[in-house]
Design an enzyme around this catalytic site. Structure first.
Site: not given
Ligand code: AMP
Length: 191
Positions: A90, A129, A135
């Site tokens: 990343r 989501r 999350r």
């Protein structure tokens, strides 16, 4: 079929979905640093305690921690026929560390697949989501920040891998099965 592949793309671009499908199709493991870090937080390990605040804020955890995770994971025997890296590297230093590691193992990357999705689609997908998962980083203000972190710290990898001649662009706006077909075409072309 052996393939050492990186799936690159912003949060919400479908990396996890496509990596899981590649694992099922080709029998090579998905290595998702985000999943591994969340598992460490859940398990309350020392690593988990070190990284929890970064995850909650949508910041990247320090390079050395994820590079260590990857170094150990690539030493596992199930990777001998290949791997799908999902969410790693990343940053440019992570990509450089990966190149060094793979050079030691004498197994350079076969391809880097970049899933292209525009910002509005990412925001729509991630907020959807957020309704179904738990999350802690799928909250609206954190979602927007994670996209900015991607643009700032991860997007430079697009050029990094383009210069290596490894970058394959995939249109990630399409439905998952069409994205999967485009990925399969690229993988078959690797021969
Ligand atoms: P992901 O599930 O890939 O969206 O990752 C969730 C979170 O885990 C990220 O927002 C970061 O806090 C952390 N993370 C996952 N992979 C990396 C990585 N390669 N480098 C730094 N932080 C990471």
């Amino acid at each position: 079929m052996a393939a050492d592949i990186v799936l690159l793309g912003p949060p919400g671009s479908g990396k996890g979905t496509q990596a899981a499908r590649l694992t099922a199709t080709y029998g090579i493991p998905q290595i998702a640093t985000g999943d591994m870090l969340r598992a460490a937080v859940e398990a309350g390990t020392s690593l988990g305690r070190q990284v929890k605040a970064y995850l909650d804020r949508g910041e990247l955890v320090p390079d050395r921690l994820v590079v260590d995770i990857i170094r150990h994971r690539l030493a596992e025997p199930d990777t001998h026929r290949g791997f799908i890296l999902d969410g790693f590297p990343r940053t440019v230093p992570q990509a450089e560390a990966l190149d060094t590691l793979l050079a030691e193992l004498q197994r350079p990357l076969d391809a880097v697949l970049y899933l292209q999705v525009d910002r509005q689609s990412l925001l729509d997908r991630l907020s959807h989501r957020a309704e179904i998962d738990q999350r802690s980083d799928d909250r609206p203000e954190i979602i927007a920040h994670r996209i900015d972190v991607f643009l700032d710290q991860t997007a430079p990898l697009i050029d990094y891998y383009r210069r290596q001649g490894k970058l394959k662009l995939i249109d990630g706006e399409r439905p998952p099965e069409q994205v999967a077909a485009a990925i399969d075409q690229v993988i078959r072309s690797l021969g």
